[in-house]
Design a protein around this motif. Structure first.
Motif, PDB file in Angstrom:
ATOM      1  N   GLN A  98       0.454 -15.308  11.285  1.00 18.96           N
ATOM      2  CA  GLN A  98      -0.856 -15.202  11.944  1.00 18.96           C
ATOM      3  C   GLN A  98      -1.531 -13.863  11.681  1.00 18.96           C
ATOM      4  N   VAL A  99      -0.800 -12.924  11.082  1.00 18.90           N
ATOM      5  CA  VAL A  99      -1.300 -11.559  10.891  1.00 18.90           C
ATOM      6  C   VAL A  99      -1.416 -11.247   9.403  1.00 18.90           C
ATOM      7  N   GLY A 100      -2.637 -10.867   8.974  1.00 21.20           N
ATOM      8  CA  GLY A 100      -2.849 -10.416   7.606  1.00 21.20           C
ATOM      9  C   GLY A 100      -2.933  -8.902   7.560  1.00 21.20           C
ATOM     10  N   TYR A 101      -2.410  -8.307   6.480  1.00 24.34           N
ATOM     11  CA  TYR A 101      -2.349  -6.849   6.378  1.00 24.34           C
ATOM     12  C   TYR A 101      -2.912  -6.424   5.026  1.00 24.34           C
ATOM     13  N   LEU A 102      -3.972  -5.626   5.048  1.00 23.28           N
ATOM     14  CA  LEU A 102      -4.568  -5.064   3.842  1.00 23.28           C
ATOM     15  C   LEU A 102      -4.268  -3.570   3.823  1.00 23.28           C
ATOM     16  N   THR A 103      -3.424  -3.158   2.890  1.00 24.86           N
ATOM     17  CA  THR A 103      -2.964  -1.773   2.831  1.00 24.86           C
ATOM     18  C   THR A 103      -3.976  -0.892   2.091  1.00 24.86           C
ATOM     19  N   GLN A 104      -3.686   0.404   2.089  1.00 22.74           N
ATOM     20  CA  GLN A 104      -4.528   1.354   1.363  1.00 22.74           C
ATOM     21  C   GLN A 104      -4.453   1.134  -0.137  1.00 22.74           C
ATOM     22  N   HIS A 105      -3.306   0.652  -0.593  1.00 23.21           N
ATOM     23  CA  HIS A 105      -3.028   0.607  -2.025  1.00 23.21           C
ATOM     24  C   HIS A 105      -3.274  -0.786  -2.597  1.00 23.21           C
ATOM     25  N   ASP A 106      -3.622  -0.813  -3.868  1.00 22.45           N
ATOM     26  CA  ASP A 106      -3.879  -2.055  -4.566  1.00 22.45           C
ATOM     27  C   ASP A 106      -2.566  -2.811  -4.767  1.00 22.45           C
ATOM     28  N   LEU A 120      -5.124  -6.645   9.981  1.00 20.20           N
ATOM     29  CA  LEU A 120      -4.786  -5.227  10.035  1.00 20.20           C
ATOM     30  C   LEU A 120      -5.235  -4.608   8.722  1.00 20.20           C
ATOM     31  N   LEU A 121      -6.077  -3.570   8.801  1.00 24.98           N
ATOM     32  CA  LEU A 121      -6.629  -2.963   7.590  1.00 24.98           C
ATOM     33  C   LEU A 121      -6.422  -1.451   7.636  1.00 24.98           C
ATOM     34  N   ASP A 122      -5.727  -0.932   6.635  1.00 25.47           N
ATOM     35  CA  ASP A 122      -5.368   0.483   6.603  1.00 25.47           C
ATOM     36  C   ASP A 122      -6.245   1.225   5.595  1.00 25.47           C
ATOM     37  N   GLU A 123      -7.330   1.835   6.088  1.00 31.15           N
ATOM     38  CA  GLU A 123      -8.279   2.579   5.255  1.00 31.15           C
ATOM     39  C   GLU A 123      -8.580   1.821   3.962  1.00 31.15           C
ATOM     40  N   PRO A 124      -9.003   0.563   4.050  1.00 31.68           N
ATOM     41  CA  PRO A 124      -9.142  -0.242   2.839  1.00 31.68           C
ATOM     42  C   PRO A 124     -10.242   0.215   1.901  1.00 31.68           C
ATOM     43  N   PHE A 125     -11.231   0.985   2.408  1.00 32.91           N
ATOM     44  CA  PHE A 125     -12.360   1.397   1.575  1.00 32.91           C
ATOM     45  C   PHE A 125     -12.357   2.904   1.322  1.00 32.91           C
ATOM     46  N   GLY A 126     -11.261   3.566   1.650  1.00 33.90           N
ATOM     47  CA  GLY A 126     -11.223   5.025   1.619  1.00 33.90           C
ATOM     48  C   GLY A 126     -11.436   5.643   0.249  1.00 33.90           C
ATOM     49  N   ALA A 127     -11.016   4.938  -0.828  1.00 32.13           N
ATOM     50  CA  ALA A 127     -11.085   5.527  -2.164  1.00 32.13           C
ATOM     51  C   ALA A 127     -12.371   5.161  -2.905  1.00 32.13           C
ATOM     52  N   LEU A 128     -13.298   4.482  -2.228  1.00 35.40           N
ATOM     53  CA  LEU A 128     -14.499   3.990  -2.900  1.00 35.40           C
ATOM     54  C   LEU A 128     -15.668   4.949  -2.713  1.00 35.40           C
ATOM     55  N   GLY A 185      -1.721  12.327   9.265  1.00 35.29           N
ATOM     56  CA  GLY A 185      -0.487  12.757   9.903  1.00 35.29           C
ATOM     57  C   GLY A 185      -0.376  12.432  11.373  1.00 35.29           C
ATOM     58  N   CYS A 186      -1.367  11.693  11.936  1.00 39.55           N
ATOM     59  CA  CYS A 186      -1.314  11.391  13.375  1.00 39.55           C
ATOM     60  C   CYS A 186      -0.554  10.092  13.667  1.00 39.55           C
ATOM     61  N   GLY A 187      -0.109   9.381  12.629  1.00 37.92           N
ATOM     62  CA  GLY A 187       0.686   8.184  12.846  1.00 37.92           C
ATOM     63  C   GLY A 187      -0.088   6.881  12.762  1.00 37.92           C
ATOM     64  N   LYS A 188      -1.330   6.908  12.240  1.00 38.09           N
ATOM     65  CA  LYS A 188      -2.147   5.692  12.174  1.00 38.09           C
ATOM     66  C   LYS A 188      -1.475   4.605  11.331  1.00 38.09           C
ATOM     67  N   SER A 189      -1.078   4.969  10.117  1.00 36.76           N
ATOM     68  CA  SER A 189      -0.466   3.983   9.226  1.00 36.76           C
ATOM     69  C   SER A 189       0.889   3.542   9.750  1.00 36.76           C
TER      70      SER A 189
END
Length: 264
Positions: free
Chosen positions: A88-96, A168-176, A54-58
């Motif tokens: 030039q920017v790659g984005y890996l989200t939390q979700h598959d 840019l990587l948004d908690e990519p390993f959080g669910a592992l 809830g702090c606005g990271k994503s």
């Protein structure tokens, strides 16, 4: 600072954020996700944005990616305004986000297919990256046939296939699970080290931040920057060994205190 030094510093800034605010409207109420955020990310650095839910990271990462527009303030990429997604920017989200009807190799090669690269060239690059992330032999498997960690590896390979200079990587390993998370952290560091790429990585986990980062930016409520901490732990970092270093423990305490402060 001399004018020459200032110029060199400006040239080193890949992502610049000045006075950034983002509001969302829910009914008659305006919800403040970010307020007056200032941030600079230098070329080739590994910056972790650390904060509680809830702090606005994503939200901040979506803005950096050009997927949403700010309510106020300015975002630049190499000095140019960010007004939408950039190649030039790659984005890996939390979700598959793998395409379920494509096998691994066709998922990974997709950015180059969209760019119009000939099939043989894009296939060779995709197969190289699949081996790089440890998925050799699974080129013809579909996402449903892969474990969660394998899908994360495939997603990382697909992002890298576009050859972005900034990740840019948004908690990519959080669910592992913990063991797989440690393995993928090490894999990410290996891929980043010496590549010249810039990484902005979002997490709520202090240990993950310290294992990965050159610099940790702790965000509090509405994206307030509570602490901007350089991580002076030597590289390469073994995730298991670095956790027992006295400096690691000291930095962990500082980041933990900053998270508590940011929640107030």
């Amino acid at each position: 600072m001399t004018a020459a030094a200032a110029a060199r510093t400006d040239e080193d800034v890949v992502l610049g954020v000045q006075g950034l605010s983002k509001h969302f409207v829910k009914g008659d109420e305006a919800l403040v996700a970010l307020r007056d955020v200032d941030l600079q990310v230098q070329r080739g650095s590994f910056v972790v944005l650390l904060g509680r839910s809830g702090c606005g990271k994503s939200t901040l990462l979506n803005l950096l990616a050009g997927l949403t527009r700010p309510t106020a303030g300015r975002i630049t990429y190499r000095g140019e305004p960010v007004e939408g997604p950039r190649t030039q920017v790659g984005y890996l989200t939390q979700h598959d986000t793998l395409m379920p009807w494509r096998d691994v190799v066709r998922n990974v090669e997709m950015p180059r297919e969209i760019a119009g690269q000939p099939r043989a060239e894009r296939r060779a690059k995709a197969e190289e990256l699949i081996r790089t992330v440890g998925l050799g032999g699974f080129e013809n498997h579909y996402p449903r046939e892969l474990s969660g960690g394998m899908r994360r590896r495939a997603s990382l390979a697909r992002m890298l296939c576009a050859d972005p200079e900034t990740l840019l990587l948004d908690e990519p390993f959080g669910a592992l699970d913990a063991q797989l998370r440690t393995e993928l952290q090490a894999e990410l560091l290996r891929l980043w080290s010496g590549s010249g790429r810039t990484v902005v990585f979002v997490t709520h986990d202090i240990e993950e931040a310290l294992v990965l980062a050159d610099r940790v930016v702790v965000l509090g409520l509405a994206g307030r920057i509570v602490l901007d901490q350089q991580v002076d732990l030597p590289r390469p970092r073994d995730p298991d060994e670095v956790r027992v270093e006295p400096r690691f423990v000291e930095l962990h305490r500082a980041l933990s205190a900053a998270l508590k402060e940011g929640a107030r």
